[in-house]
Design a protein around this motif. Structure first.
Motif, mmCIF file in Angstrom:
data_model
loop_
_atom_site.group_PDB
_atom_site.id
_atom_site.type_symbol
_atom_site.label_atom_id
_atom_site.label_comp_id
_atom_site.label_asym_id
_atom_site.label_seq_id
_atom_site.Cartn_x
_atom_site.Cartn_y
_atom_site.Cartn_z
ATOM 1 N N VAL A 59 0.873 -1.175 0.000
ATOM 2 C CA VAL A 59 0.000 0.000 0.000
ATOM 3 C C VAL A 59 0.908 1.222 0.000
ATOM 4 O O VAL A 59 1.739 1.393 0.886
ATOM 5 N N HIS A 60 0.758 2.027 -1.035
ATOM 6 C CA HIS A 60 1.607 3.213 -1.229
ATOM 7 C C HIS A 60 0.952 4.439 -0.622
ATOM 8 O O HIS A 60 -0.241 4.685 -0.822
ATOM 9 N N HIS A 61 1.724 5.206 0.154
ATOM 10 C CA HIS A 61 1.267 6.501 0.645
ATOM 11 C C HIS A 61 1.391 7.497 -0.506
ATOM 12 O O HIS A 61 2.489 7.716 -1.019
ATOM 13 N N LEU A 62 0.292 8.100 -0.897
ATOM 14 C CA LEU A 62 0.318 9.084 -1.974
ATOM 15 C C LEU A 62 0.984 10.374 -1.508
ATOM 16 O O LEU A 62 1.788 10.966 -2.219
ATOM 17 N N ILE A 63 0.626 10.819 -0.332
ATOM 18 C CA ILE A 63 1.319 11.933 0.325
ATOM 19 C C ILE A 63 2.199 11.275 1.386
ATOM 20 O O ILE A 63 1.721 10.428 2.141
ATOM 21 N N PRO A 64 3.482 11.594 1.437
ATOM 22 C CA PRO A 64 4.399 10.876 2.335
ATOM 23 C C PRO A 64 3.872 10.727 3.763
ATOM 24 O O PRO A 64 3.204 11.618 4.284
ATOM 25 N N ARG A 65 4.190 9.598 4.354
ATOM 26 C CA ARG A 65 3.673 9.293 5.685
ATOM 27 C C ARG A 65 4.206 10.220 6.769
ATOM 28 O O ARG A 65 3.702 10.234 7.882
ATOM 29 N N GLN A 66 5.189 11.029 6.442
ATOM 30 C CA GLN A 66 5.680 12.016 7.404
ATOM 31 C C GLN A 66 4.612 13.078 7.694
ATOM 32 O O GLN A 66 4.664 13.756 8.705
ATOM 33 N N ASN A 67 3.644 13.217 6.780
ATOM 34 C CA ASN A 67 2.516 14.114 7.007
ATOM 35 C C ASN A 67 1.590 13.410 8.005
ATOM 36 O O ASN A 67 0.796 12.552 7.639
ATOM 37 N N LYS A 68 1.711 13.757 9.271
ATOM 38 C CA LYS A 68 0.996 13.045 10.339
ATOM 39 C C LYS A 68 -0.515 13.167 10.228
ATOM 40 O O LYS A 68 -1.239 12.266 10.630
ATOM 41 N N LYS A 69 -0.999 14.266 9.669
ATOM 42 C CA LYS A 69 -2.448 14.457 9.538
ATOM 43 C C LYS A 69 -3.059 13.481 8.536
ATOM 44 O O LYS A 69 -4.207 13.104 8.663
ATOM 45 N N GLU A 118 -8.335 16.978 1.420
ATOM 46 C CA GLU A 118 -7.771 16.720 2.755
ATOM 47 C C GLU A 118 -6.388 17.357 2.898
ATOM 48 O O GLU A 118 -6.056 17.902 3.938
ATOM 49 N N TYR A 119 -5.616 17.285 1.840
ATOM 50 C CA TYR A 119 -4.273 17.872 1.873
ATOM 51 C C TYR A 119 -4.346 19.388 2.039
ATOM 52 O O TYR A 119 -3.600 19.977 2.820
ATOM 53 N N GLU A 120 -5.248 20.019 1.322
ATOM 54 C CA GLU A 120 -5.414 21.472 1.430
ATOM 55 C C GLU A 120 -5.815 21.863 2.856
ATOM 56 O O GLU A 120 -5.373 22.891 3.359
ATOM 57 N N LYS A 121 -6.633 21.034 3.499
ATOM 58 C CA LYS A 121 -7.011 21.312 4.892
ATOM 59 C C LYS A 121 -5.788 21.282 5.794
ATOM 60 O O LYS A 121 -5.655 22.106 6.694
ATOM 61 N N THR A 122 -4.876 20.357 5.568
ATOM 62 C CA THR A 122 -3.680 20.268 6.420
ATOM 63 C C THR A 122 -2.767 21.459 6.164
ATOM 64 O O THR A 122 -2.147 21.961 7.089
ATOM 65 N N LYS A 123 -2.684 21.900 4.919
ATOM 66 C CA LYS A 123 -1.865 23.069 4.611
ATOM 67 C C LYS A 123 -2.445 24.298 5.291
ATOM 68 O O LYS A 123 -1.729 25.089 5.856
ATOM 69 N N HIS A 124 -3.763 24.444 5.241
ATOM 70 C CA HIS A 124 -4.433 25.577 5.879
ATOM 71 C C HIS A 124 -4.176 25.545 7.382
ATOM 72 O O HIS A 124 -3.839 26.555 7.978
ATOM 73 N N HIS A 125 -4.299 24.357 7.980
ATOM 74 C CA HIS A 125 -4.037 24.211 9.414
ATOM 75 C C HIS A 125 -2.591 24.587 9.717
ATOM 76 O O HIS A 125 -2.304 25.302 10.657
ATOM 77 N N PHE A 126 -1.683 24.128 8.882
ATOM 78 C CA PHE A 126 -0.265 24.417 9.078
ATOM 79 C C PHE A 126 -0.023 25.924 8.989
ATOM 80 O O PHE A 126 0.677 26.495 9.807
ATOM 81 N N ASN A 127 -0.626 26.580 8.014
ATOM 82 C CA ASN A 127 -0.454 28.017 7.856
ATOM 83 C C ASN A 127 -0.989 28.768 9.070
ATOM 84 O O ASN A 127 -0.399 29.735 9.518
#
Length: 135
Positions: A59-69, A118-127
């Motif tokens: 199972v491949h992580h599309l966004i690297p697994r280092q992204n904890k969210k 979902e990725y955009e939500k994590t970026k927004h949270h990060f910002n």
């Protein structure tokens, strides 16, 4: 007979940082296994590129697994055979990421869009976190 909560709390307070890290690592591995199994089941244990059925598929992580969210978000995983995950220079998530993401964004469009949201939500949270620290 007394309440055991005091005993349990006392035991927890006596854990060393090393023991706590070990417990956290064990919990992370458990969540990784559950995430992997959920993605395999969702995809019918088949490589989503070539259709090979194998319960040992990757199972491949599309966004690297280092992204904890997103590490354990089911949309962030796709089932691939070993060849299409790591080894094929023609088409592999790791050896030819451009070809892989071109295929993924076209063939798995709904999953791609859901993951992008979902990725955009994590970026927004990060910002927001960065802005709050600088305020």
């Amino acid at each position: 007979m007394g309440n055991n909560n005091g005993f349990i709390r006392l035991k927890m307070e006596k854990l060393t940082k090393k023991q706590i890290r070990k417990l956290e690592k064990r919990e992370l591995k458990r969540k990784d296994r559950e995430w992997r199994e959920a993605a395999l089941k969702r995809d019918g244990y088949k490589c989503q590129y070539c259709g090979i059925y194998n319960k040992s598929n990757h199972v491949h992580h599309l966004i690297p697994r280092q992204n904890k969210k997103l590490r354990h978000n089911i949309e962030n995983g796709i089932t691939l055979c070993a060849g299409h995950h790591r080894f094929s220079f023609e088409f592999s998530a790791h050896q030819n990421a451009f070809a892989f993401y071109n295929w993924f964004s076209t063939i798995k469009f709904r999953q791609y869009v859901n993951l992008l949201i979902e990725y955009e939500k994590t970026k927004h949270h990060f910002n927001l976190v960065i802005e709050n620290k600088n305020a």
